[in-house]
Scaffold this motif. Sequence first.
Motif, PDB file in Angstrom:
ATOM      1  N   PHE A   7       0.716  -1.145  -0.067  1.00 49.49           N
ATOM      2  CA  PHE A   7       0.027   0.082   0.010  1.00 49.49           C
ATOM      3  C   PHE A   7       0.956   1.248   0.125  1.00 49.49           C
ATOM      4  O   PHE A   7       0.328   2.317  -0.752  1.00 49.49           O
ATOM      5  CB  PHE A   7      -0.930   0.094   1.247  1.00 49.49           C
ATOM      6  CG  PHE A   7      -2.196  -1.193   1.117  1.00 49.49           C
ATOM      7  CD1 PHE A   7      -2.444  -1.392  -0.096  1.00 49.49           C
ATOM      8  CD2 PHE A   7      -2.476  -1.718   2.159  1.00 49.49           C
ATOM      9  CE1 PHE A   7      -3.418  -2.490  -0.025  1.00 49.49           C
ATOM     10  CE2 PHE A   7      -3.250  -2.810   2.449  1.00 49.49           C
ATOM     11  CZ  PHE A   7      -3.990  -3.071   1.029  1.00 49.49           C
ATOM     12  N   ASP A   8       1.960   1.205   0.647  1.00 53.10           N
ATOM     13  CA  ASP A   8       2.792   2.306   0.716  1.00 53.10           C
ATOM     14  C   ASP A   8       3.514   2.457  -0.368  1.00 53.10           C
ATOM     15  O   ASP A   8       4.037   3.794  -0.745  1.00 53.10           O
ATOM     16  CB  ASP A   8       3.811   2.160   1.707  1.00 53.10           C
ATOM     17  CG  ASP A   8       3.155   2.212   3.334  1.00 53.10           C
ATOM     18  OD1 ASP A   8       2.234   2.826   3.239  1.00 53.10           O
ATOM     19  OD2 ASP A   8       3.893   1.587   4.254  1.00 53.10           O
ATOM     20  N   ASN A   9       3.995   1.659  -1.247  1.00 52.61           N
ATOM     21  CA  ASN A   9       4.588   1.709  -2.569  1.00 52.61           C
ATOM     22  C   ASN A   9       3.325   1.552  -3.805  1.00 52.61           C
ATOM     23  O   ASN A   9       4.402   1.131  -4.890  1.00 52.61           O
ATOM     24  CB  ASN A   9       5.997   0.852  -2.494  1.00 52.61           C
ATOM     25  CG  ASN A   9       6.845   1.380  -1.294  1.00 52.61           C
ATOM     26  OD1 ASN A   9       7.472   2.424  -1.538  1.00 52.61           O
ATOM     27  ND2 ASN A   9       6.697   0.666  -0.358  1.00 52.61           N
ATOM     28  N   PHE A  10       2.157   1.456  -3.634  1.00 53.91           N
ATOM     29  CA  PHE A  10       1.398   1.230  -4.631  1.00 53.91           C
ATOM     30  C   PHE A  10       1.854   1.733  -6.038  1.00 53.91           C
ATOM     31  O   PHE A  10       1.793   1.138  -7.063  1.00 53.91           O
ATOM     32  CB  PHE A  10      -0.072   1.252  -4.176  1.00 53.91           C
ATOM     33  CG  PHE A  10      -0.997   0.887  -5.299  1.00 53.91           C
ATOM     34  CD1 PHE A  10      -1.201  -0.663  -5.285  1.00 53.91           C
ATOM     35  CD2 PHE A  10      -1.646   1.722  -6.099  1.00 53.91           C
ATOM     36  CE1 PHE A  10      -2.215  -1.113  -6.379  1.00 53.91           C
ATOM     37  CE2 PHE A  10      -2.492   1.189  -6.960  1.00 53.91           C
ATOM     38  CZ  PHE A  10      -2.724  -0.410  -7.201  1.00 53.91           C
ATOM     39  N   VAL A  11       1.824   3.112  -6.161  1.00 49.67           N
ATOM     40  CA  VAL A  11       2.045   3.635  -7.430  1.00 49.67           C
ATOM     41  C   VAL A  11       3.378   3.433  -7.750  1.00 49.67           C
ATOM     42  O   VAL A  11       3.571   3.204  -8.919  1.00 49.67           O
ATOM     43  CB  VAL A  11       2.102   5.373  -7.201  1.00 49.67           C
ATOM     44  CG1 VAL A  11       2.357   6.149  -8.259  1.00 49.67           C
ATOM     45  CG2 VAL A  11       0.732   5.822  -6.383  1.00 49.67           C
ATOM     46  N   ALA A  12       4.277   3.575  -7.141  1.00 51.22           N
ATOM     47  CA  ALA A  12       5.808   2.981  -7.716  1.00 51.22           C
ATOM     48  C   ALA A  12       5.947   1.527  -8.281  1.00 51.22           C
ATOM     49  O   ALA A  12       6.284   1.412  -9.385  1.00 51.22           O
ATOM     50  CB  ALA A  12       7.008   3.215  -6.684  1.00 51.22           C
ATOM     51  N   LEU A  13       5.097   0.881  -7.448  1.00 51.60           N
ATOM     52  CA  LEU A  13       5.170  -0.796  -7.722  1.00 51.60           C
ATOM     53  C   LEU A  13       4.311  -0.702  -9.068  1.00 51.60           C
ATOM     54  O   LEU A  13       4.674  -1.557 -10.207  1.00 51.60           O
ATOM     55  CB  LEU A  13       4.459  -1.671  -6.990  1.00 51.60           C
ATOM     56  CG  LEU A  13       5.386  -1.943  -5.672  1.00 51.60           C
ATOM     57  CD1 LEU A  13       4.571  -2.575  -4.540  1.00 51.60           C
ATOM     58  CD2 LEU A  13       6.510  -2.601  -5.860  1.00 51.60           C
ATOM     59  N   THR A  14       3.134  -0.032  -9.337  1.00 50.29           N
ATOM     60  CA  THR A  14       2.212   0.008 -10.665  1.00 50.29           C
ATOM     61  C   THR A  14       3.023   0.675 -11.785  1.00 50.29           C
ATOM     62  O   THR A  14       3.176  -0.018 -13.054  1.00 50.29           O
ATOM     63  CB  THR A  14       1.089   0.790 -10.495  1.00 50.29           C
ATOM     64  OG1 THR A  14       0.382   0.212  -9.269  1.00 50.29           O
ATOM     65  CG2 THR A  14       0.218   0.768 -11.759  1.00 50.29           C
ATOM     66  N   VAL A  15       3.893   1.683 -11.778  1.00 50.71           N
ATOM     67  CA  VAL A  15       4.425   2.338 -12.764  1.00 50.71           C
ATOM     68  C   VAL A  15       5.527   1.422 -13.331  1.00 50.71           C
ATOM     69  O   VAL A  15       5.538   1.054 -14.435  1.00 50.71           O
ATOM     70  CB  VAL A  15       4.897   3.684 -12.345  1.00 50.71           C
ATOM     71  CG1 VAL A  15       5.776   4.286 -13.490  1.00 50.71           C
ATOM     72  CG2 VAL A  15       3.923   4.682 -12.015  1.00 50.71           C
ATOM     73  N   THR A  16       6.433   0.898 -12.190  1.00 53.61           N
ATOM     74  CA  THR A  16       7.504   0.256 -12.905  1.00 53.61           C
ATOM     75  C   THR A  16       6.967  -1.384 -13.392  1.00 53.61           C
ATOM     76  O   THR A  16       7.591  -1.746 -14.236  1.00 53.61           O
ATOM     77  CB  THR A  16       8.316  -0.281 -11.545  1.00 53.61           C
ATOM     78  OG1 THR A  16       7.643  -0.772 -10.501  1.00 53.61           O
ATOM     79  CG2 THR A  16       9.167   0.961 -10.967  1.00 53.61           C
ATOM     80  N   ALA A  17       5.864  -1.609 -12.912  1.00 53.13           N
ATOM     81  CA  ALA A  17       5.281  -2.990 -13.408  1.00 53.13           C
ATOM     82  C   ALA A  17       4.871  -2.461 -14.960  1.00 53.13           C
ATOM     83  O   ALA A  17       4.783  -3.505 -15.724  1.00 53.13           O
ATOM     84  CB  ALA A  17       3.998  -3.379 -12.489  1.00 53.13           C
ATOM     85  N   GLY A 283       1.302  -8.778 -21.210  1.00 50.00           N
ATOM     86  CA  GLY A 283       2.324  -8.530 -20.624  1.00 50.00           C
ATOM     87  C   GLY A 283       2.242  -7.253 -19.491  1.00 50.00           C
ATOM     88  O   GLY A 283       2.896  -7.573 -18.468  1.00 50.00           O
ATOM     89  N   PHE A 284       1.136  -6.714 -19.557  1.00 47.57           N
ATOM     90  CA  PHE A 284       0.799  -5.747 -18.405  1.00 47.57           C
ATOM     91  C   PHE A 284       0.351  -6.439 -17.351  1.00 47.57           C
ATOM     92  O   PHE A 284       0.691  -6.166 -15.994  1.00 47.57           O
ATOM     93  CB  PHE A 284      -0.260  -4.693 -18.724  1.00 47.57           C
ATOM     94  CG  PHE A 284       0.307  -3.610 -19.867  1.00 47.57           C
ATOM     95  CD1 PHE A 284       1.699  -3.063 -19.430  1.00 47.57           C
ATOM     96  CD2 PHE A 284      -0.210  -3.289 -20.749  1.00 47.57           C
ATOM     97  CE1 PHE A 284       2.027  -2.094 -20.168  1.00 47.57           C
ATOM     98  CE2 PHE A 284      -0.022  -2.145 -21.763  1.00 47.57           C
ATOM     99  CZ  PHE A 284       1.324  -1.495 -21.294  1.00 47.57           C
ATOM    100  N   VAL A 285      -0.726  -7.512 -17.350  1.00 49.97           N
ATOM    101  CA  VAL A 285      -0.933  -8.278 -16.409  1.00 49.97           C
ATOM    102  C   VAL A 285       0.113  -9.098 -15.438  1.00 49.97           C
ATOM    103  O   VAL A 285       0.245  -8.982 -14.458  1.00 49.97           O
ATOM    104  CB  VAL A 285      -1.941  -9.427 -16.821  1.00 49.97           C
ATOM    105  CG1 VAL A 285      -2.331 -10.351 -15.712  1.00 49.97           C
ATOM    106  CG2 VAL A 285      -3.177  -8.597 -17.142  1.00 49.97           C
ATOM    107  N   LEU A 286       1.179  -9.634 -16.272  1.00 51.77           N
ATOM    108  CA  LEU A 286       2.355 -10.168 -15.885  1.00 51.77           C
ATOM    109  C   LEU A 286       3.235  -9.426 -15.092  1.00 51.77           C
ATOM    110  O   LEU A 286       3.591  -9.481 -13.898  1.00 51.77           O
ATOM    111  CB  LEU A 286       3.069 -10.929 -16.996  1.00 51.77           C
ATOM    112  CG  LEU A 286       4.279 -11.819 -16.590  1.00 51.77           C
ATOM    113  CD1 LEU A 286       4.029 -12.733 -15.443  1.00 51.77           C
ATOM    114  CD2 LEU A 286       5.227 -12.351 -17.717  1.00 51.77           C
ATOM    115  N   GLY A 287       3.354  -8.090 -15.628  1.00 53.26           N
ATOM    116  CA  GLY A 287       4.229  -7.156 -15.014  1.00 53.26           C
ATOM    117  C   GLY A 287       3.519  -6.892 -13.525  1.00 53.26           C
ATOM    118  O   GLY A 287       4.400  -6.612 -12.414  1.00 53.26           O
ATOM    119  N   LEU A 288       2.169  -6.272 -13.525  1.00 51.53           N
ATOM    120  CA  LEU A 288       1.562  -6.178 -12.364  1.00 51.53           C
ATOM    121  C   LEU A 288       1.451  -7.246 -11.189  1.00 51.53           C
ATOM    122  O   LEU A 288       1.924  -7.127  -9.989  1.00 51.53           O
ATOM    123  CB  LEU A 288       0.112  -5.827 -12.510  1.00 51.53           C
ATOM    124  CG  LEU A 288       0.136  -4.283 -13.568  1.00 51.53           C
ATOM    125  CD1 LEU A 288      -1.550  -4.327 -13.726  1.00 51.53           C
ATOM    126  CD2 LEU A 288       0.466  -3.125 -12.601  1.00 51.53           C
TER     127      LEU A 288
END
Length: 331
Positions: A7-17, A283-288
């Motif tokens: 939750f604290d890094n949700f945006v960072a994890l989403t963008v990099t994914a 690709g996007f589903v796997l990255g996320l």
Amino acid sequence: MNFSFLFDNFVALTVTALVLGAVYALVALGYTLVYGVLRLINFAHSEVWMWGSFAAVWTMVAVGGGKDHSVGTTIALVVLALAAAMVASGLVALLVERVAYRRLRRMNAPPLVALISAIGASFVLGEIMGLRDRIAGWFGLADNLQAYVGKARDNASFPNPVNTVPLFDVGGYSVRNMDIIVIVGALVMMIALDQFIRRSRLGRGIRAVSMDQEAAALMGVNKDRVVQITFLLGGMMAGGAALLYVMKFGATRWNAGFILGVKAFTAAVLGGIGNVRGALLGGFVLGLAENYGSALIGSQWKDVVAFLLLVVILLFRPTGLLGESLGRSRA
């Protein structure tokens, strides 16, 4: 489960994914195109991507890439590296089709034989790159080509002409220009390929062969030409992915294609192998899934999460998320 970290890094994890997923999607196109036309898995495609990444690196080394250029020069350098990567990967893909597949296809060899041939081609392409210093030495060129063949088993750094700068903040994460370049660049190439296949004459030929090869031949479609174009298109998309990868991550190596190729194949299966739009979704589903899963249970489980997702999809929806083959795609 470390939900607080997620939750604290949700945006960072989403963008990099999304950035990594965009690369997976472009590489997955090579698998899905070849399977859609020939019903074969081209396991040498990961090395096609790897050769494109080295073409981008060597091009920048040759022209003296790096930072602190004017905007016009920077754009020109990126376009040059993109062209080099796409041409190199496209030519290697055509070589793989010519050497590893064509004769077997004309002999109506079993798919297993073609699969073994592709695996062999994958090892050959990887080892040639990993032994390029020795190969250059055989011809007495090791010293002259030191910048390109030296330390062949180590990482090859990419002299990125684009300065990485933050653009805006979202949820405490600074979205950088490189993130936008990778995602937008991948989407543009995906859309261009999708429209080419759906609207162009050559694209209709690809779809016709994927639906019924005999009927397509009776209608005047040259199957050999379609197969070559299919490999070329897949290789060019892999070359585009190679440039985006080295721009984002800064380096490549002789065996970099192995894990990434397996992930891209997973993305193709997730989205529905043989489906161009499915490759993007997969690709996007796997990255996320990778990023969220590694945030919850640890980064050392990242690969496990990816392949566990693949197993679940195959158990409950074997045709993938979209499940529509290239030949049955709507015009």
